[in-house]
Write a protein that holds these residues in place. Structure first.
Motif, PDB file in Angstrom:
ATOM      1  N   HIS A  97     -27.398  21.098 -28.697  1.00 37.10           N
ATOM      2  CA  HIS A  97     -27.552  20.812 -29.686  1.00 37.10           C
ATOM      3  C   HIS A  97     -26.437  22.220 -30.127  1.00 37.10           C
ATOM      4  N   GLU A  98     -27.168  23.456 -29.895  1.00 37.88           N
ATOM      5  CA  GLU A  98     -26.293  25.098 -30.072  1.00 37.88           C
ATOM      6  C   GLU A  98     -24.766  24.616 -29.932  1.00 37.88           C
ATOM      7  N   GLU A  99     -24.236  24.378 -28.830  1.00 40.22           N
ATOM      8  CA  GLU A  99     -22.992  24.996 -28.404  1.00 40.22           C
ATOM      9  C   GLU A  99     -22.067  23.176 -29.411  1.00 40.22           C
ATOM     10  N   ASP A 100     -22.728  21.784 -29.137  1.00 42.09           N
ATOM     11  CA  ASP A 100     -21.991  20.705 -30.235  1.00 42.09           C
ATOM     12  C   ASP A 100     -22.591  20.861 -31.279  1.00 42.09           C
ATOM     13  N   GLY A 101     -23.608  21.817 -32.161  1.00 40.54           N
ATOM     14  CA  GLY A 101     -24.065  21.738 -33.367  1.00 40.54           C
ATOM     15  C   GLY A 101     -24.339  19.749 -33.491  1.00 40.54           C
ATOM     16  N   ARG A 102     -25.113  19.080 -32.450  1.00 36.42           N
ATOM     17  CA  ARG A 102     -25.516  17.961 -32.383  1.00 36.42           C
ATOM     18  C   ARG A 102     -27.004  17.949 -32.613  1.00 36.42           C
ATOM     19  N   MET A 103     -28.178  16.515 -33.387  1.00 40.60           N
ATOM     20  CA  MET A 103     -28.812  16.958 -34.055  1.00 40.60           C
ATOM     21  C   MET A 103     -30.026  16.477 -32.445  1.00 40.60           C
ATOM     22  N   VAL A 104     -30.270  16.857 -31.950  1.00 43.59           N
ATOM     23  CA  VAL A 104     -31.735  16.694 -30.998  1.00 43.59           C
ATOM     24  C   VAL A 104     -33.527  16.134 -32.178  1.00 43.59           C
TER      25      VAL A 104
END
Length: 272
Positions: free
Chosen positions: A191-198
């Motif tokens: 989440h933090e590194e890729d900016g993906r919603m989890v």
């Protein structure tokens, strides 16, 4: 970014999810907690389009994904990767091939039948396994790995899809505390590194508080709590789980105590 309105799923007269409403305005790590049968898994399955909703809408980036059909539905399922409690790997297939199965939605039927993967995809899969800390197991059968390692393979397969959202349905329910911590830290880092919603369904309160930006509590198919981890008090948890004053968080804790954490983490990294 994500808007859920009046989302409902009925099985006969019973509502597994009952008029669910919430919105998310940015990528975050969202935890959904509640006892078994609260509707958590049904919600994820509707979001991933593994099951249809009875009514309501689920809009992601302005598009109601519940209305998608055919290729558009399959494209959404690629954008919305799913991780399961029981890993859902092919046990006798090697690890890297399991990861490469994350590309099935964009490959031809012929290539799928004969496991023909482009060289760049193979390199990318190994890079993801390196990121998961298990690249040395790439050539092993998936069944030869520990549960924690298999779950990281499942996460790698999800990343191979390059999704916008990762849905994790009880991702640590079958893992010991050390491996549970490794898996949750992996999801948090993604989440933090890729900016993906989890979005993760969880049973344990300490896990939700430690790793999630926001927590939703479900009971009998309805949202009964929506707030920050700090607002998830023991009293609130009793309401979510329908428990009395005898309710104790210790019974569901997966916490590794701070004093033991360095040694345990080192051991987990070596053997998980």
């Amino acid at each position: 970014m994500l808007v859920v309105e009046n989302l409902t799923k009925r099985f006969g007269r019973n509502a597994a999810v009952d008029s669910m409403n919430f919105s998310v305005d940015r990528p975050m790590m969202l935890g959904i907690i509640g006892r078994s049968g609260a509707g958590k898994s049904t919600f994820l399955r509707m979001m991933n389009r593994m099951t249809d909703a009875t009514q309501g809408s689920l809009t992601f980036e302005g598009r109601d994904v519940l209305t998608l059909r055919g290729r558009e539905r399959r494209n959404w399922q690629a954008d919305c990767a799913m991780i399961f409690q029981q890993f859902n790997l092919v046990p006798r297939m090697d690890v890297v091939s399991n990861v490469l199965h994350g590309t099935l939605n964009r490959r031809s039927t012929f290539a799928t039948m004969f496991n023909l993967f482009p060289r760049e995809d193979i390199h990318h899969a190994i890079d993801i396994l390196e990121r998961m800390g298990i690249a040395e197991h790439a050539a092993k059968r998936a069944e030869a790995l520990s549960g924690g390692q298999q779950q990281r393979v499942a996460i790698a397969r999800a990343l191979m899809q390059d999704p916008k959202v990762i849905l994790a349905d009880e991702p640590i329910a079958s893992l010991d505390p050390m491996n549970a911590q490794i898996v949750m830290e992996t999801l948090r880092r993604i989440h933090e590194e890729d900016g993906r919603m989890v979005i993760a369904n969880l049973h344990t309160l300490d896990t939700a508080r430690r790793y999630c930006d926001r927590v939703i509590g479900m009971r009998d198919g309805r949202i009964v709590f929506d707030g920050t981890p700090a607002q998830l008090t023991t009293g609130v948890a009793r309401d979510i789980y329908g428990a009395d004053d005898s309710f104790s968080e210790d019974a569901t804790s997966t916490e590794i105590r701070d004093a033991a954490r360095p040694a345990l983490t080192a051991r987990a990294a070596a053997t998980a």
